[in-house]
Design a protein around this motif. Sequence first.
Motif, PDB file in Angstrom:
ATOM      1  N   LEU A   1      29.963  39.620  34.029  1.00 63.34           N
ATOM      2  CA  LEU A   1      30.428  40.834  33.351  1.00 63.34           C
ATOM      3  C   LEU A   1      29.512  41.141  32.180  1.00 63.34           C
TER       4      LEU A   1
ATOM      5  N   ASP B   1      44.560  38.874  47.699  1.00 62.10           N
ATOM      6  CA  ASP B   1      43.201  38.511  47.300  1.00 62.10           C
ATOM      7  C   ASP B   1      42.277  39.723  47.276  1.00 62.10           C
TER       8      ASP B   1
ATOM      9  N   TYR C   1      38.750  41.298  39.372  1.00 64.86           N
ATOM     10  CA  TYR C   1      38.961  40.506  38.151  1.00 64.86           C
ATOM     11  C   TYR C   1      38.935  41.320  36.857  1.00 64.86           C
TER      12      TYR C   1
ATOM     13  N   MET D   1      39.641  32.186  43.145  1.00 65.76           N
ATOM     14  CA  MET D   1      40.436  33.019  42.263  1.00 65.76           C
ATOM     15  C   MET D   1      41.614  32.228  41.734  1.00 65.76           C
TER      16      MET D   1
ATOM     17  N   SER E   1      36.389  31.665  45.629  1.00 67.64           N
ATOM     18  CA  SER E   1      36.515  32.999  45.029  1.00 67.64           C
ATOM     19  C   SER E   1      37.809  33.724  45.395  1.00 67.64           C
ATOM     20  N   ARG E   2      38.578  33.185  46.354  1.00 60.17           N
ATOM     21  CA  ARG E   2      39.730  33.967  46.806  1.00 60.17           C
ATOM     22  C   ARG E   2      41.071  33.241  46.767  1.00 60.17           C
TER      23      ARG E   2
END
Length: 981
Positions: free
Chosen positions: A730, A647, A651, A1, A629-630
């Motif tokens: 997405l 976290d 998103y 992230m 991812s975090r």
Amino acid sequence: MKMSKTTNQNRRPSFTSSTESSMRKRHGPPPSSSSAVKPISNTAVMVAKKRAPLGNITNQKKDSRIFPNSSSADSAHCPNKSAKLKLAAPTQPVCVNACETKSTCEEEVVPIERKAFSNLCITPSSDTTTNVMSETENKEDKFMNIDNKDDADPQLCATFACDIYNHLRAAEAKKQPAVDYMATVQKDVNSTMRGILVDWLVEVSEEYRLVPETLYLTVNYIDRYLSGNVISRQKLQLLGVACMMIAAKYEEVCAPQVEEFCYITDNTYLKDEVLDMESAVLNYLKFEMSAPTVKCFLRRFSRAAQGVHEAPCMQLECMASYIAELSLLEYTMLSHSPSLVAASAIFLAKYTLDPTRRPWNSTLRHYTQYEAMELRGCVMDLQRLCSNAHVSTLPAVRDKYSQHKYKFVAKKFCPSIIPPDFFKNSLSHKNQGLRRRMDSEHQTMETFLRWSAELGVSDSTDPSQSHDSCLGRTLSVADFPLAGGRGLGAVRELRKGELVLKVPRNALLTTESMVAKDQNLRDSVNLHRSLSSTQILSVCLLYEMSKGKCSFWYPYLVHLPRDYDLLATFGEFEKRALQVEDAVWAAEKAIAKSQSEWKEAVTLMKELDLKPKFQSLQAWNWASATISSRTLHIPWDSAGCLCPVGDLFNYDAPGDDSNTSGGPETVNNAEEAGHVVETQSERLTDGGFDGEANAYCLYARRNYQLGEQVLLCYGTYTNLELLEHYGFTLDENSNDKVFIPLETSLYALASSWPKDSLYIHQDGKPSFALVSTLRLWLIPQSQRDKSVMRLVYAGSQISVKNEILVMKWVSEKCRSVLKDLPTSILEDRVILQDIDKLQDPELRLEQREVEAFGSEVRAFLEANHLWDLINGEFCGKTKRIMSKWRLSVQWRLRNGTRTFGLSVYHQMLSVDGEAEDFSCDSSGGYKSIEMYKIRTSKYANASIDPCFPDKRIPGELQADTIHFFFFKYVSISEFNNAVYM
Ligand SMILES: C[S@@+](CC[C@H](N)C(=O)[O-])C[C@H]1O[C@@H](n2cnc3c(N)ncnc32)[C@H](O)[C@@H]1O
């Protein structure tokens, strides 16, 4: 992230701009003053009286009897009114508070101590901070006996409540109107007129301060009468007042006189007419005037919803009453029984007031005798009514509940999506295992939030507020099944730019903070400085994990996901399922990278004496995926930091102007203008490490309503990048790019643009660089002189002929790319549906459905030896593989759809463009095709566009409009028919 390297100071000013206008855009204008609190006065009464309720529908002349043109002289009427209004104060409920006797309520009853009142809506109390568990599935979902026999209130009829309620349930079917009388009985009136009448009666009941039961009974009488008697539209209002008069006599302590009912219709009807109608109704209904209405059930269900609180929760009661009264306006709601409408109103009211919690629980299930699943259809209908209420032409209910005395509930935002999970009956014994697991997760989450609070993590700017949870004043952990799963919801309205979470440096997991707490780790790490900072952080994380409960960060570590869906974790089948060469290659690269990094780090892990399971490739993949991812960006370590609580934000893609605040989101426009390539530092962020505060600070990137998920922008990513770094894609990703393979000579010609600037946008349009390069590439080399180059770099067309060549080439290319893929867009959709079926544990697949599986599904079942397990329980590993495979199909479907978009776009433009005389202009790109004439009848006939109600495309359209038109309103099959037939 990874967050942007942009500092907090750089970013903050952009959040301070006013968001009023964007909120308006999103949620429409604020309620007009007409919907504000209305004084109850004679004037107000006259406002109700003077309405010609059915005028719009019946086209009655102004002087018609039923819709009198009222005059101001009317206001002098009704001299006793104010005295009467006082007398007619609402009565207490009579028998409707049915409660159950012990005989039928004994199972599972937990003795209840009376508790202090606590509001059901989200409040900044610690009760609301741990919503990650649904209400029904956590330990709080104990059945509550709401019928305390010792209750001092005799009106609650505790002893007989159960019998009364059972009687009402049995009786409701007998006193119901026909659900189709408008079609089968009535000739002159319709459901719209009925709606207008009920809307007016709501106003009348408000003005005369009648009790709610009177209104519900009135509508019941009207519908029952209309179920068997044809009535003219001129008599509809007469029926309405006659029914209200009967209902008032039945329910009110002091009912209005017949003269007043004449008066309220502006004396449209004579006293005798009202009395005659009264008599007709009574006779037709055989004097059976009691009927179980929605209100009867609502009172009891609302009590069940509140458990055993001393004081009622006004907000819940008002919200449920509002929703239930909206249902009165809608003829189609007659198809639902009153008890079902009441239960569904409670469900929706609870959900609206607290969307982060599961609205249904065992107490409600018990007292309503409805499972959540049974409410679904009715809840959806009610939700539609609520969502449309602000634009409805029937405003009385909305206006009534927009008042202070009803807690302004009509102004509350009704969420448009209800998680399907909330309708699942999750307390069945089948789900005991799940419930236990969620219970324990719930407990550990509470522990985690308490631990975080002790470290100074806080969602409050007021340091004096000490709580045993770090959340609850601004944010709350909740489940958002359709948008990232576990995430953070707003427990109050948030303003754009507001600080929503602060995580002090000492709570962050970084290499530095971990080695600082462990000499052994520090010494070993120091010997392996050749490893990258991310590799070192991965080893530290595994080392910390291996400590189990002894780790300082244990409360945080237990909440990390057990597995991830990032590309690097894909197996062979899932990787191949990506189909597109570039994507398969990206997956291979990610897998290989993870392996080689693991091999390099094994020595350090051995030196640290990690248990074999923490040294495995699988463990390594887990650690790398966690970090990818975090982690959030920090200035002192390029590997970033793991940020407890921070976290948990899911998103939000940058790119929507109303959401963001100027600056870097203009990346796409910059690209269009030729200033290509964003850098990491240009990416949008919603927070950063604040050196002064010595904490990670996270801000609201836009305004949020209560209950909405609060999101964070991790950066600008294509769908493939999202899959690679975060394990999801997405559907609407304005930053998505599709790359089609191009000829080597074309790449060579495009050398002044980076390779990754030659792509297709999310909306199917080619990038500036791709169009420009193609223009140049498609003219003979000998003609590529300076003037041509200038045109190309300015984004202008070279010639009509060249432009058409470009279009045709792109169109052909895209079509050949699509043709070469193993599956079509349509097939991919079917595969996704089949995967969903396989994944649904509650669905039993029929033999013929299994036989109809396509080759890819069959291959998957074959490869994983799953044929015998269909309709059985798949093991965890299989479920994980399936979810990755699903992601691959989803990714390629989205990718293919964009390619198809481009193909169709060009196909269409080139067909017509060829025949047209159009002039190039200097605006560049495809904007210059604005004068294309869309004159072929086949396109015109194919159009289904709400913008052009006459179903014809106007003669001239801008290219952008055409594009919009085809992709928004014409389905792929319709377009295929139009273009390829
Ligand atoms: C920083 S975490 C966010 C919190 C995470 N949902 C959790 O339960 O811990 C990032 C991960 O959340 C999930 N995620 C975040 N945003 C998402 C979105 N918009 N759609 C789907 N999944 C999302 C992805 O699995 C991603 O790797």
